[in-house]
Design an enzyme around this catalytic site. Structure first.
Site, PDB file in Angstrom:
ATOM      1  N   HIS A  16      -5.510  22.699  20.038  1.00  0.00           N
ATOM      2  CA  HIS A  16      -6.363  21.505  19.940  1.00  0.00           C
ATOM      3  C   HIS A  16      -7.208  21.506  21.393  1.00  0.00           C
ATOM      4  O   HIS A  16      -6.528  20.874  22.418  1.00  0.00           O
ATOM      5  CB  HIS A  16      -5.499  20.246  19.582  1.00  0.00           C
ATOM      6  CG  HIS A  16      -6.327  18.960  19.542  1.00  0.00           C
ATOM      7  ND1 HIS A  16      -6.175  18.164  18.297  1.00  0.00           N
ATOM      8  CD2 HIS A  16      -7.277  18.555  20.059  1.00  0.00           C
ATOM      9  CE1 HIS A  16      -6.832  17.204  18.643  1.00  0.00           C
ATOM     10  NE2 HIS A  16      -7.700  17.524  19.393  1.00  0.00           N
ATOM     11  N   HIS A  18     -10.856  20.506  23.282  1.00  0.00           N
ATOM     12  CA  HIS A  18     -12.622  19.973  23.432  1.00  0.00           C
ATOM     13  C   HIS A  18     -13.109  20.887  24.476  1.00  0.00           C
ATOM     14  O   HIS A  18     -12.710  20.764  25.641  1.00  0.00           O
ATOM     15  CB  HIS A  18     -12.510  18.500  23.751  1.00  0.00           C
ATOM     16  CG  HIS A  18     -11.916  17.813  22.457  1.00  0.00           C
ATOM     17  ND1 HIS A  18     -12.617  17.304  21.482  1.00  0.00           N
ATOM     18  CD2 HIS A  18     -10.631  17.412  22.352  1.00  0.00           C
ATOM     19  CE1 HIS A  18     -11.474  16.786  20.680  1.00  0.00           C
ATOM     20  NE2 HIS A  18     -10.387  16.775  21.228  1.00  0.00           N
ATOM     21  N   ARG A  20     -16.497  20.764  24.700  1.00  0.00           N
ATOM     22  CA  ARG A  20     -18.069  20.027  25.004  1.00  0.00           C
ATOM     23  C   ARG A  20     -19.017  21.322  24.936  1.00  0.00           C
ATOM     24  O   ARG A  20     -18.873  22.226  24.242  1.00  0.00           O
ATOM     25  CB  ARG A  20     -18.075  19.416  26.458  1.00  0.00           C
ATOM     26  CG  ARG A  20     -16.809  18.586  26.735  1.00  0.00           C
ATOM     27  CD  ARG A  20     -16.649  17.463  25.877  1.00  0.00           C
ATOM     28  NE  ARG A  20     -15.583  16.675  26.142  1.00  0.00           N
ATOM     29  CZ  ARG A  20     -14.954  15.968  25.313  1.00  0.00           C
ATOM     30  NH1 ARG A  20     -15.109  15.945  23.988  1.00  0.00           N
ATOM     31  NH2 ARG A  20     -14.034  15.012  25.844  1.00  0.00           N
ATOM     32  N   ASN A  44     -16.388  17.786  17.665  1.00  0.00           N
ATOM     33  CA  ASN A  44     -16.874  16.734  17.817  1.00  0.00           C
ATOM     34  C   ASN A  44     -18.108  16.772  19.119  1.00  0.00           C
ATOM     35  O   ASN A  44     -18.115  15.965  20.008  1.00  0.00           O
ATOM     36  CB  ASN A  44     -15.948  15.468  18.148  1.00  0.00           C
ATOM     37  CG  ASN A  44     -15.055  15.801  19.409  1.00  0.00           C
ATOM     38  OD1 ASN A  44     -14.895  16.903  19.726  1.00  0.00           O
ATOM     39  ND2 ASN A  44     -14.658  14.671  20.047  1.00  0.00           N
ATOM     40  N   LYS A 102     -11.899  19.293  10.650  1.00  0.00           N
ATOM     41  CA  LYS A 102     -11.245  18.173  11.353  1.00  0.00           C
ATOM     42  C   LYS A 102     -11.589  16.891  10.857  1.00  0.00           C
ATOM     43  O   LYS A 102     -12.972  16.766  10.532  1.00  0.00           O
ATOM     44  CB  LYS A 102     -11.721  18.118  12.809  1.00  0.00           C
ATOM     45  CG  LYS A 102     -11.135  17.164  13.632  1.00  0.00           C
ATOM     46  CD  LYS A 102      -9.841  17.168  13.853  1.00  0.00           C
ATOM     47  CE  LYS A 102      -9.168  15.970  14.771  1.00  0.00           C
ATOM     48  NZ  LYS A 102      -9.408  15.934  16.239  1.00  0.00           N
ATOM     49  N   HIS A 139      -7.208  13.453  12.787  1.00  0.00           N
ATOM     50  CA  HIS A 139      -7.021  12.597  14.020  1.00  0.00           C
ATOM     51  C   HIS A 139      -6.563  11.113  13.229  1.00  0.00           C
ATOM     52  O   HIS A 139      -7.144  10.524  12.306  1.00  0.00           O
ATOM     53  CB  HIS A 139      -8.252  12.013  14.588  1.00  0.00           C
ATOM     54  CG  HIS A 139      -7.890  10.964  15.519  1.00  0.00           C
ATOM     55  ND1 HIS A 139      -8.371  11.467  17.034  1.00  0.00           N
ATOM     56  CD2 HIS A 139      -7.912   9.784  15.655  1.00  0.00           C
ATOM     57  CE1 HIS A 139      -7.917  10.508  17.600  1.00  0.00           C
ATOM     58  NE2 HIS A 139      -7.637   9.508  17.135  1.00  0.00           N
ATOM     59  N   HIS A 177      -2.213  15.666  17.553  1.00  0.00           N
ATOM     60  CA  HIS A 177      -1.721  14.782  18.932  1.00  0.00           C
ATOM     61  C   HIS A 177      -0.865  13.625  18.533  1.00  0.00           C
ATOM     62  O   HIS A 177      -1.290  12.295  18.859  1.00  0.00           O
ATOM     63  CB  HIS A 177      -2.852  14.407  19.764  1.00  0.00           C
ATOM     64  CG  HIS A 177      -4.067  13.897  19.071  1.00  0.00           C
ATOM     65  ND1 HIS A 177      -4.012  13.096  17.910  1.00  0.00           N
ATOM     66  CD2 HIS A 177      -5.413  14.404  19.337  1.00  0.00           C
ATOM     67  CE1 HIS A 177      -5.358  12.885  17.745  1.00  0.00           C
ATOM     68  NE2 HIS A 177      -6.151  13.598  18.355  1.00  0.00           N
ATOM     69  N   LEU A 222      -6.851   8.825  23.683  1.00  0.00           N
ATOM     70  CA  LEU A 222      -6.573   8.243  21.990  1.00  0.00           C
ATOM     71  C   LEU A 222      -6.209   9.575  21.222  1.00  0.00           C
ATOM     72  O   LEU A 222      -6.533  10.527  21.502  1.00  0.00           O
ATOM     73  CB  LEU A 222      -7.985   7.869  21.364  1.00  0.00           C
ATOM     74  CG  LEU A 222      -8.601   6.519  21.837  1.00  0.00           C
ATOM     75  CD1 LEU A 222      -9.896   6.072  21.315  1.00  0.00           C
ATOM     76  CD2 LEU A 222      -7.498   5.370  21.807  1.00  0.00           C
ATOM     77  N   ASP A 250      -5.242  18.961  23.509  1.00  0.00           N
ATOM     78  CA  ASP A 250      -6.265  17.979  23.436  1.00  0.00           C
ATOM     79  C   ASP A 250      -6.856  17.943  24.736  1.00  0.00           C
ATOM     80  O   ASP A 250      -7.407  16.463  25.020  1.00  0.00           O
ATOM     81  CB  ASP A 250      -5.772  16.606  22.982  1.00  0.00           C
ATOM     82  CG  ASP A 250      -6.789  15.502  22.414  1.00  0.00           C
ATOM     83  OD1 ASP A 250      -7.686  15.934  22.070  1.00  0.00           O
ATOM     84  OD2 ASP A 250      -6.252  14.413  22.423  1.00  0.00           O
ATOM     85  N   HIS A 254     -13.905  14.629  30.697  1.00  0.00           N
ATOM     86  CA  HIS A 254     -15.138  13.854  30.838  1.00  0.00           C
ATOM     87  C   HIS A 254     -15.534  13.694  32.295  1.00  0.00           C
ATOM     88  O   HIS A 254     -14.499  13.562  33.133  1.00  0.00           O
ATOM     89  CB  HIS A 254     -14.912  12.179  30.230  1.00  0.00           C
ATOM     90  CG  HIS A 254     -14.401  12.245  28.622  1.00  0.00           C
ATOM     91  ND1 HIS A 254     -15.460  12.079  27.839  1.00  0.00           N
ATOM     92  CD2 HIS A 254     -13.408  12.231  27.910  1.00  0.00           C
ATOM     93  CE1 HIS A 254     -15.174  12.102  26.714  1.00  0.00           C
ATOM     94  NE2 HIS A 254     -14.044  11.895  26.679  1.00  0.00           N
ATOM     95  N   ALA A 266     -12.284   7.792  26.448  1.00  0.00           N
ATOM     96  CA  ALA A 266     -10.930   8.207  26.152  1.00  0.00           C
ATOM     97  C   ALA A 266     -10.820   9.706  26.380  1.00  0.00           C
ATOM     98  O   ALA A 266     -11.726  10.327  25.595  1.00  0.00           O
ATOM     99  CB  ALA A 266     -10.545   7.904  24.901  1.00  0.00           C
TER     100      ALA A 266
END
Ligand code: NCD
Ligand code: ZN
Length: 347
Positions: A16, A18, A20, A44, A102, A139, A177, A222, A250, A254, A266
C-alpha cells in the site's frame, strides 16, 4: 539468549503506497524502491487512475523514477467509481496491468471525491472481480460526517464490510490500513479470502501521540490513529504470523506546506525508514522471527504471487531519520519520526 545483531529475510514488498506524480513522485519513489521489491500503487491521483491507458502511463512514470540498478516493480491498481466499466477492469487484470481495484467511499480521505457513493452501485463489478479472482482493496471508513472520526472504521465494519463479505464470499478483499481491534478481529474471524494491511505508524503511535505537547500535523492520517488498546491489537496481529496480515505502509507524502497549515492534509510519509520501523516493533515484541512472514511472505501468498528470491539484511545499529526530504523543485516533505533515532537499519 544473546541478541542477534543482524536479521536476513526475503526481500519484502509494500502492499500500500502513494507515489503521487510529477516532482513528488520523482522524490519519493527511490525510498520505496530501496527497501521493497514490489509495491501496490494507490490510484488516487487527480484525476484518478481508472483506465488501462492511464495505469500504463503512470507505471512508466514510476519506472522512470527508479534509480539505476535498482529492481523495483510497481503493481498498479484501478480506482473504483460509481461509473466504472467492468470490462476495462477485467481486461486490465487479464492483461496484467491492474493487480487490484481500490474502493474509496466517496469523500473518505485524500483525493477520494470520485469514489463510490454506495456499494450497491458497484455490485456488478464486484461480481465479476469475484469470478476472475481480482482483489478488492478497501479503505474501510464510513463518510457520514455525523459519525465520530475515531469510530468510522468500526462503523464501516457493521454497515458495509460485514455485508460485503457475506454477499461476495469468494471475493479477495484487503481491509487496508486497519487501525482497530474491531478490524483485526473481523479479519481474523473470516473464513474467506479476507486479509488486512497494517502500517508502520499505526504500530507505533496512538491517538494521544497526535496531541503530545501540542498538535502534531505530521501524525495526522486517515484512518486516524486510535486508542492504545487498538495499537496493541495491531501489534499482536502483525507479529502473530497469521497469514491474513501483511505489510502496507500507506506512505502518503504531502509537502510540509500543506501539512502545517490551518486545515492540514491527511497522510504520513513513512517510506524513508519503513522497514526499519517495522523491525523495531517486531524486536520490541520479541517476534523478529515473524517479520519475514509479515513483510515478505503473507502478501505475495494472498495476491497469488511468488515471494521474492533475493534477500535483505537488517542490522541492529542506530539510524537517524532525516528531518526532511527535499524534491528537485525544492518542496520539502517531513518523514515519519523525523529526527528520531531508530535501532535497526538496512545493511
Ligand atoms: C492517503 C493520501 O494522502 O493519499 N492519506 C492518508 O491519510 N492515508 C489516502 C488514504 O490512504 O487514506
Ligand atoms: Zn492509502
Amino acid at each position: 539468549m544473546p541478541e542477534s545483531k543482524t536479521l536476513t529475510i526475503k526481500r519484502p514488498d509494500d502492499w500500500h503506497v502513494h507515489f503521487r506524480d510529477g516532482a513528488m513522485l520523482a522524490t519519493v519513489v527511490p525510498y520505496t524502491a530501496r527497501q521493497f521489491a514490489r509495491a501496490i500503487v494507490m490510484p488516487n491521483l487527480v484525476p484518478p487512475v481508472t483506465t488501462i491507458t492511464a495505469a500504463n502511463a503512470y507505471r512508466d512514470r514510476i519506472a522512470a523514477a527508479v534509480p539505476e540498478g535498482v529492481a523495483f516493480t510497481p503493481l498498479m491498481t484501478a480506482y473504483l467509481t460509481d461509473e466504472t466499466d467492468t470490462d476495462e477492469l477485467a481486461n486490465g487484470f487479464e492483461q496484467g496491468v491492474f493487480s487490484a481495484v481500490k474502493l474509496y467511499p466517496a469523500g473518505a480521505t485524500t483525493n477520494s471525491a470520485s469514489g463510490v457513493t454506495d456499494i450497491s452501485r458497484v455490485a456488478g463489478v464486484l461480481e465479476r472481480m469475484q469470478d476472475i479472482g481480482m482483489p478488492l482493496l478497501v479503505h474501510g471508513e464510513v463518510t457520514d460526517p455525523d459519525v465520530d472520526v475515531f469510530d468510522r472504521e468500526a462503523v464501516f465494519i457493521d454497515q458495509v464490510m460485514s455485508q460485503l463479505v457475506a454477499d461476495f464470499p469468494a471475493l479477495k478483499v484487503v481491509f487496508e490500513h486497519v487501525t482497530t481491534r474491531d478490524a483485526v478481529d473481523f479479519v481474523a474471524d473470516q473464513s474467506g479470502p479476507v486479509a488486512a494491511t497494517i502500517t508502520a505508524h499505526h504500530l507505533v503511535i496512538n491517538r494521544t501521540d497526535i496531541f503530545r505537547g501540542g498538535i502534531r500535523p505530521h501524525l495526522y492520517c486517515l484512518p486516524i490513529a486510535k486508542r492504545e488498546v487498538h495499537r496493541q491489537a495491531l501489534r499482536a496481529a502483525a507479529t502473530s504470523g497469521n497469514a491474513k496480515f501483511f505489510l502496507g505502509t500507506d506512505t502518503a507524502p504531502h509537502a510540509i506546506s500543506v501539512k502545517e497549515t490551518a486545515c492540514g492534509c491527511a497522510g504520513i510519509f513513512s517510506a524513508p525508514t519503513a522497514l526499519e520501523v517495522y523491525a523495531g516493533v517486531f524486536d520490541e515484541e520479541a517476534a523478529l522471527d515473524k517479520l519475514e512472514n509479515f513483510a515478505s511472505l503473507n502478501g505475495p501468498a494472498f495476491y497469488g504471487l511468488a515471494a521474492n528470491t533475493e534477500t535483505v539484511t537488517l542490522e541492529r545499529a542506530e539510524l537517524v531519520v532525516p528531518e526532511s526530504v527535499i524534491s528537485a523543485e525544492g518542496e520539502a516533505v517531513q518523514p515519519f519520526q523525523a529526527g528520531e533515532t531508530l535501532g535497526w537499519r538496512l545493511a
